[in-house]
Design an enzyme around this catalytic site. Structure first.
Site, PDB file in Angstrom:
ATOM      1  N   ASP A 284       0.857  -1.189   0.000  1.00  0.00           N
ATOM      2  CA  ASP A 284       0.000   0.000   0.000  1.00  0.00           C
ATOM      3  C   ASP A 284       0.889   1.232   0.000  1.00  0.00           C
ATOM      4  O   ASP A 284       1.879   1.298   0.743  1.00  0.00           O
ATOM      5  CB  ASP A 284      -0.900   0.016   1.229  1.00  0.00           C
ATOM      6  CG  ASP A 284      -1.953  -1.089   1.190  1.00  0.00           C
ATOM      7  OD1 ASP A 284      -2.025  -1.799   0.175  1.00  0.00           O
ATOM      8  OD2 ASP A 284      -2.694  -1.229   2.176  1.00  0.00           O
TER       9      ASP A 284
ATOM     10  N   ASP B 107     -15.048  -3.453  -1.814  1.00  0.00           N
ATOM     11  CA  ASP B 107     -14.668  -3.300  -0.412  1.00  0.00           C
ATOM     12  C   ASP B 107     -15.939  -3.103   0.400  1.00  0.00           C
ATOM     13  O   ASP B 107     -16.707  -2.165   0.148  1.00  0.00           O
ATOM     14  CB  ASP B 107     -13.738  -2.101  -0.248  1.00  0.00           C
ATOM     15  CG  ASP B 107     -12.526  -2.187  -1.166  1.00  0.00           C
ATOM     16  OD1 ASP B 107     -12.092  -3.324  -1.440  1.00  0.00           O
ATOM     17  OD2 ASP B 107     -12.028  -1.142  -1.604  1.00  0.00           O
TER      18      ASP B 107
END
Length: 251
Positions: free
Chosen positions: A9, A130
């Site tokens: 990330d 998500d």
């Protein structure tokens, strides 16, 4: 044999991890994203998961220079998500070296556009869904997990599963970065309901025991992020597992 997909990330070109998608919980790691990707590739993984957290907030890719550097350093597949909002964004992501593009907000809010991309790029497009469980239903979050989409997780999957969609990454936001184990039952249900789609487990994987349990449940891919940075899963673990993937008949 389930595949381990290590995650990187990015914020400001650096490796970070968030907890439950909250940018206020950002933890910065010292490792270079390029060196981290190289170490993962050296373990024999087939794909690395890259998330542009700056891009997710800005609704446009922001760390493509890092993607270019990683693509030049490794030969494995690279899936890239975060801020992909236009056709030009998809083209830029592929030009920078991604083999697959992960699309979340556009798929949830502008499904016709995502269908166009599926028609054009086929299996290179991955649905990023998500989700948070609210009152017993899984609701999809968008725009860096800051807003909720009008469609449920099931509704979004039903829309695209009959099209060209071949892969979906479903992240349990409540488990993301918590190291509490994945919501295995959710993924088993999704894989049974949509057998034509390969689902990637995302959120909560904390140990190789979790990986073995997911494998026993018949799931095919799992993203591992914080567990790697916190050394709960080691590079040696990944290398040994990747060797099993390559030589299943000998195990």
């Amino acid at each position: 044999m389930i595949r381990i997909v290590p995650a990187i990330d990015l914020i400001g070109g650096r490796c970070v991890r968030l907890t439950r998608g909250d940018y206020a919980t950002k933890k910065v790691y010292d490792a270079s994203p390029v060196e981290t990707a190289r170490r993962y590739a050296d373990c024999g993984v087939q794909r690395i998961h890259l998330v542009d957290l700056d891009g997710a907030k800005a609704s446009q890719p922001c760390n493509l220079a890092v993607l270019e550097q990683i693509a030049a350093a490794v030969s494995c597949e690279l899936e890239w998500g975060g801020g992909i909002a236009t056709t030009d964004d998809v083209e830029r992501v592929f030009s920078a070296g991604a083999t697959h593009a992960i699309v979340g907000s556009v798929a949830a809010l502008q499904p016709e556009r995502f269908e166009e991309w599926l028609s054009r790029w086929g299996s290179r497009m991955i649905l990023g869904a998500d989700a948070r469980q609210t009152e017993g239903r899984w609701r999809v979050a968008v725009k860096g997990w800051q807003e909720e989409a009008p469609l449920s997780l099931d509704a979004i999957l039903r829309r695209f599963a009959g099209r060209e969609l071949r892969e979906a990454i479903v992240t349990d936001i409540g488990r993301d970065g918590m190291l509490q184990g994945p919501t295995t039952g959710l993924y088993v249900q999704l894989q049974a309901a949509f057998p034509q789609v390969t689902f990637t487990v995302s959120g909560g994987v904390s140990s190789m025991d979790d990986i073995r349990a997911l494998d026993a449940a018949g799931l095919q891919k799992a993203i591992v992020g914080k567990a790697l940075y916190e050394n709960r899963i080691t590079l040696k673990d990944i290398a040994l597992w990747s060797q099993k993937e390559s030589y299943p008949a000998s195990m």
